[in-house]
Motif scaffolding. Structure first.
Motif, mmCIF file in Angstrom:
data_model
loop_
_atom_site.group_PDB
_atom_site.id
_atom_site.type_symbol
_atom_site.label_atom_id
_atom_site.label_comp_id
_atom_site.label_asym_id
_atom_site.label_seq_id
_atom_site.Cartn_x
_atom_site.Cartn_y
_atom_site.Cartn_z
ATOM 1 N N GLU A 110 0.883 -0.972 -0.101
ATOM 2 C CA GLU A 110 -0.631 0.055 -0.553
ATOM 3 C C GLU A 110 1.151 0.825 -0.074
ATOM 4 O O GLU A 110 0.089 2.287 -0.192
ATOM 5 N N TYR A 111 2.052 1.331 0.006
ATOM 6 C CA TYR A 111 2.984 2.040 0.005
ATOM 7 C C TYR A 111 4.465 1.485 0.314
ATOM 8 O O TYR A 111 4.405 0.333 0.011
ATOM 9 N N ARG A 112 5.334 2.817 -0.339
ATOM 10 C CA ARG A 112 7.110 2.210 -0.193
ATOM 11 C C ARG A 112 7.707 2.364 1.234
ATOM 12 O O ARG A 112 7.751 4.447 1.388
ATOM 13 N N VAL A 113 8.329 2.047 1.268
ATOM 14 C CA VAL A 113 9.136 2.250 2.540
ATOM 15 C C VAL A 113 9.976 2.076 2.231
ATOM 16 O O VAL A 113 11.011 1.913 1.507
ATOM 17 N N ALA A 114 11.686 3.118 3.221
ATOM 18 C CA ALA A 114 12.790 3.634 2.863
ATOM 19 C C ALA A 114 13.795 1.998 3.612
ATOM 20 O O ALA A 114 13.280 1.505 3.650
ATOM 21 N N PRO A 115 14.575 2.435 2.915
ATOM 22 C CA PRO A 115 15.362 1.521 2.634
ATOM 23 C C PRO A 115 15.993 1.221 4.202
ATOM 24 O O PRO A 115 17.260 1.255 4.380
ATOM 25 N N TYR A 116 16.019 1.359 5.369
ATOM 26 C CA TYR A 116 16.894 1.532 6.269
ATOM 27 C C TYR A 116 15.409 0.603 7.660
ATOM 28 O O TYR A 116 14.270 0.277 7.012
ATOM 29 N N VAL A 117 16.043 -0.120 8.563
ATOM 30 C CA VAL A 117 15.488 -1.485 8.996
ATOM 31 C C VAL A 117 16.057 -0.762 10.832
ATOM 32 O O VAL A 117 17.475 -0.886 10.754
ATOM 33 N N GLY A 118 15.454 0.103 11.360
ATOM 34 C CA GLY A 118 15.269 0.572 12.922
ATOM 35 C C GLY A 118 15.351 -0.794 13.952
ATOM 36 O O GLY A 118 14.159 -1.416 14.075
ATOM 37 N N SER A 151 16.830 -2.525 18.350
ATOM 38 C CA SER A 151 17.930 -2.041 19.293
ATOM 39 C C SER A 151 19.207 -2.889 18.874
ATOM 40 O O SER A 151 19.161 -4.661 18.862
ATOM 41 N N MET A 152 20.405 -2.409 18.951
ATOM 42 C CA MET A 152 21.918 -3.245 19.126
ATOM 43 C C MET A 152 22.230 -3.451 20.179
ATOM 44 O O MET A 152 23.529 -4.510 20.500
ATOM 45 N N ALA A 153 20.929 -3.828 21.572
ATOM 46 C CA ALA A 153 21.890 -4.076 22.605
ATOM 47 C C ALA A 153 21.446 -6.277 22.424
ATOM 48 O O ALA A 153 21.097 -6.505 21.519
ATOM 49 N N ARG A 154 22.587 -6.714 23.104
ATOM 50 C CA ARG A 154 22.877 -8.313 23.169
ATOM 51 C C ARG A 154 22.084 -8.404 23.056
ATOM 52 O O ARG A 154 21.243 -8.717 24.679
ATOM 53 N N LEU A 155 21.998 -9.197 23.515
ATOM 54 C CA LEU A 155 20.603 -10.913 23.622
ATOM 55 C C LEU A 155 19.495 -9.906 23.914
ATOM 56 O O LEU A 155 19.291 -9.691 24.921
ATOM 57 N N GLY A 156 19.564 -9.297 22.251
ATOM 58 C CA GLY A 156 17.844 -8.342 22.371
ATOM 59 C C GLY A 156 16.426 -8.531 23.664
ATOM 60 O O GLY A 156 16.334 -9.209 23.880
ATOM 61 N N ASN A 157 16.836 -7.254 23.843
ATOM 62 C CA ASN A 157 16.255 -6.679 24.863
ATOM 63 C C ASN A 157 15.318 -6.138 24.045
ATOM 64 O O ASN A 157 13.975 -5.657 24.769
ATOM 65 N N GLY A 158 14.822 -6.308 23.004
ATOM 66 C CA GLY A 158 13.460 -5.423 21.885
ATOM 67 C C GLY A 158 12.962 -6.709 20.672
ATOM 68 O O GLY A 158 13.807 -7.312 20.995
ATOM 69 N N LYS A 159 11.765 -6.510 20.874
ATOM 70 C CA LYS A 159 11.159 -7.289 19.720
ATOM 71 C C LYS A 159 10.538 -6.569 18.754
ATOM 72 O O LYS A 159 9.544 -6.829 18.229
ATOM 73 N N THR A 160 10.945 -5.260 18.297
ATOM 74 C CA THR A 160 10.419 -5.020 17.570
ATOM 75 C C THR A 160 11.243 -4.175 16.574
ATOM 76 O O THR A 160 12.445 -3.985 16.703
ATOM 77 N N ALA A 161 10.650 -3.797 15.109
ATOM 78 C CA ALA A 161 11.996 -2.751 14.412
ATOM 79 C C ALA A 161 10.825 -1.479 13.717
ATOM 80 O O ALA A 161 9.662 -1.312 13.609
ATOM 81 N N LEU A 162 11.708 -1.126 13.694
ATOM 82 C CA LEU A 162 11.645 0.797 12.934
ATOM 83 C C LEU A 162 11.559 0.690 11.490
ATOM 84 O O LEU A 162 12.466 0.407 10.882
ATOM 85 N N PHE A 163 10.248 0.895 11.024
ATOM 86 C CA PHE A 163 10.354 1.237 9.130
ATOM 87 C C PHE A 163 9.977 2.344 9.155
ATOM 88 O O PHE A 163 9.372 3.733 9.443
ATOM 89 N N TYR A 164 9.826 3.720 7.570
ATOM 90 C CA TYR A 164 9.770 4.427 7.641
ATOM 91 C C TYR A 164 8.742 4.574 6.123
ATOM 92 O O TYR A 164 9.403 4.140 5.230
ATOM 93 N N ASP A 165 7.522 5.407 5.801
ATOM 94 C CA ASP A 165 6.954 5.319 4.374
ATOM 95 C C ASP A 165 6.969 6.551 4.583
ATOM 96 O O ASP A 165 7.012 7.918 4.997
ATOM 97 N N MET A 166 7.412 6.509 3.852
ATOM 98 C CA MET A 166 7.782 7.092 2.020
ATOM 99 C C MET A 166 6.845 7.828 1.446
ATOM 100 O O MET A 166 7.019 9.351 1.240
ATOM 101 N N ASP A 167 5.989 7.208 1.038
ATOM 102 C CA ASP A 167 4.449 8.407 0.693
ATOM 103 C C ASP A 167 4.391 8.515 1.646
ATOM 104 O O ASP A 167 3.871 10.027 1.487
ATOM 105 N N ASN A 168 4.130 8.166 2.563
ATOM 106 C CA ASN A 168 2.781 9.048 3.348
ATOM 107 C C ASN A 168 3.546 9.718 5.129
ATOM 108 O O ASN A 168 2.861 10.358 5.888
ATOM 109 N N LYS A 169 4.774 9.448 5.035
ATOM 110 C CA LYS A 169 6.103 10.420 5.429
ATOM 111 C C LYS A 169 5.827 10.060 7.646
ATOM 112 O O LYS A 169 5.621 10.884 7.810
ATOM 113 N N ARG A 170 5.448 8.791 7.702
ATOM 114 C CA ARG A 170 5.494 8.407 8.520
ATOM 115 C C ARG A 170 6.422 7.524 9.042
ATOM 116 O O ARG A 170 6.507 6.143 8.114
ATOM 117 N N PHE A 171 6.019 7.074 10.511
ATOM 118 C CA PHE A 171 6.856 6.041 11.088
ATOM 119 C C PHE A 171 5.945 4.446 10.994
ATOM 120 O O PHE A 171 5.028 5.037 11.542
#
Length: 536
Positions: free
Chosen positions: A295-303, A305-325
């Protein structure tokens, strides 16, 4: 008696003919040629060391034969060996087109055992004398910095390497993948490295280009068209698009990642959830419903957590068409893990996740236990920085930096954020700047001295990706500290060949807002990405 006279006459004629015949030929004694000083075995590092042979050739008639003796020809050739002195296919490769007596040539061969053949030919008689020797080529790819480059005006993709053979021997190797099967490609995008411990050690390494992303054999770095990521990691290979970003979400397990995520040049994102049984990428996730068309294009980045033994279970993308995270979140509902969701604004927010701005850059760090920095630009060209913390399960707004006192920041396209200090580095032309986000002060990095024909092509911190600290517990403190050194890739545009690239390593002084050069290597093409090939 008459018969005796006839026989005597014929004998005299025959003898005269023999004497006449002897005068018509130039008889030479055939020389015996011996070859000395050829080693039985030569051990070299592929694409780094040189194969060197300095033989001694002696003629029984003329003594020692030198390069200038025009009566002799010299040749060297090489072929793969298969036990004893048997060669595989008789596909001999000429090692010495110049035909010189001594050999000194780059060992531009993949790791294997070869047989070398040195031959001396007497051009007068055509007699050839030869000697053979083994050539053992070891791999420069075992451990070290993998350096993805673009070569020449056509931006041919090549991978160089700073090979760590031992603590005492660290040497550059060039254009490693050309003889190992990497298809000719243009446009270097990046290197993905994922240390996987599921089932068996099976680290994943991908080279991403503008014309395909190729998996490398973890030991030999061999690859080919059949190892394109669409064929090995997708249920249905995406048509007309190529993976240009590959990222993992760290797991609480030592075995490997929680999930693998990627983005293509068409702006489509995909998710492979490993501990949920996901064997491959399936449909694009930049949609509100699993399996639905993007439905939209995302930027070529994925955010992440770089902490070891993953303390996060999420990832961040950016919608280039609607300009939102947009957010990806691990859960126990398969459909939810195959879609992206707009990140909701919290109460008393620092900023809106629906920014209305262009995303210039995004980088994952270990700062503050997993901060993702984003550089954004509004319609008027003004830039700001958002800090979003990816630890635990949320998208926490941690920092917002506006009105930066940073010269030429609006012109910069190359950035790097530190994981121990609130520092942003950026480059414009041949200048590198350190911006202290805490004090809103910028410091020119004069210790990074580049010439007027040089330009910065990459800034980066190489955070080690092993799944746990125990994977690297045999390493020295000095080795571990190198992941926080600023790596500066630069290119001399006036270089007479395609090897004007340099890579410098700069420890960062978190007290004095400065850097110092530890080491520098040269001879590369235009550096686009650097990733350390880790070993346990």
């Amino acid at each position: 008696m008459k018969m005796n006279y006839i026989i005597l006459f014929l004998l005299v004629v025959s003898l005269c003919a023999c004497f006449d015949d002897k005068g018509n030929y130039d008889y030479h004694e055939v020389a015996e040629i011996t070859i000395e000083n050829v080693p039985e075995v030569i051990e070299v590092l592929g694409n780094s060391d040189h194969i060197i042979v300095n033989p001694k050739v002696v003629s029984s008639l003329e003594g020692e034969i030198g390069t200038g003796n025009t009566n002799f020809e010299f040749s060297y050739k090489i072929e793969k060996k298969s036990g004893g002195t048997i060669v595989l296919n008789q596909n001999w490769v000429n090692l010495n087109p110049a035909g010189t007596l001594n050999l000194d040539t780059l060992a531009a061969f993949s790791a294997d055992t070869y047989i070398g053949w040195f031959a001396v030919t007497d051009k007068r008689s055509g007699i050839q004398t030869s000697a053979t020797f083994d050539i053992r080529v070891s791999s420069p790819t075992y451990e070290g910095w993998m350096i993805l480059c673009e070569e020449g005006e056509n931006a041919r993709v090549r991978m160089d390497m700073i090979s760590v053979i031992s603590a005492e021997r660290i040497i550059p190797a060039y254009d490693l993948l050309a003889p190992l099967g990497l298809p000719e490609s243009k446009g270097a995008k990046g290197i993905a490295f994922y240390p996987n411990r599921y089932y068996s050690p099976n680290d994943l390494i991908y080279v991403m280009t503008g014309e395909g992303a190729y998996k490398l054999d973890r030991e030999t770095f061999k690859t080919d068209k059949s190892w394109e990521i669409g064929f090995v990691d997708f249920i249905l290979p995406p048509e007309g698009e190529y993976v240009v970003r590959y990222e993992t979400v760290n797991n609480a397990s030592n075995a490997g990642a929680l999930a693998c995520l990627c983005v293509t040049d068409a702006g489509n994102a995909y998710a492979q959830v490993l501990d949920y049984g996901g064997a491959a990428f399936e449909y694009p996730i930049n949609t509100s419903e699993r399996g639905k068309a993007p439905e939209y294009r995302v930027a070529p980045y994925v955010g992440v957590s770089m902490a070891r033994l993953g303390n996060g279970k999420t990832a961040l993308f950016y919608d280039m068409d609607n300009k939102r995270f947009m957010g990806w979140k691990y859960g126990y509902v398969a459909d939810a893990m195959q879609t992206l969701t707009p990140v909701a604004d919290p109460e008393n927010s620092l900023f809106s996740f629906k920014t209305g701005m262009e995303l210039v850059y995004m980088e994952s760090t270990r700062y503050s236990n997993g901060l993702v920095y984003s550089v954004l630009q509004d319609a008027g060209g003004k830039r700001c920085i958002y800090g979003i913390n990816m630890s635990n399960n949320g998208f926490v707004q941690e920092a917002k930096y506006e009105n930066l006192n940073a010269p030429d920041f609006d012109k910069a396209t190359i950035f790097a954020f530190h994981s121990q200090f609130p520092y942003m580095f950026y480059a414009v032309g041949n200048k590198v700047y350190l911006h202290n986000l805490g004090t809103n002060t910028t410091y020119p990095m004069n210790n990074i001295a580049l010439g007027e024909n040089e330009t910065v092509t990459m800034l980066k911190f190489n955070l080690y990706r092993q799944c746990s600290l125990s994977d690297l517990n045999n390493q020295s403190d000095e080795f571990m500290a190198r992941q926080y050194e600023l790596m500066v890739g630069s290119y001399n545009t006036a270089a007479p060949d395609n090897n004007g690239g340099k890579l410098g390593f700069y420890p960062v002084d978190g007290v004095n807002n400065s850097v110092t050069k530890r080491a520098e290597y040269s001879g590369f093409a235009k550096i686009k990405d650097v990733v350390y090939r880790e070993r346990r």
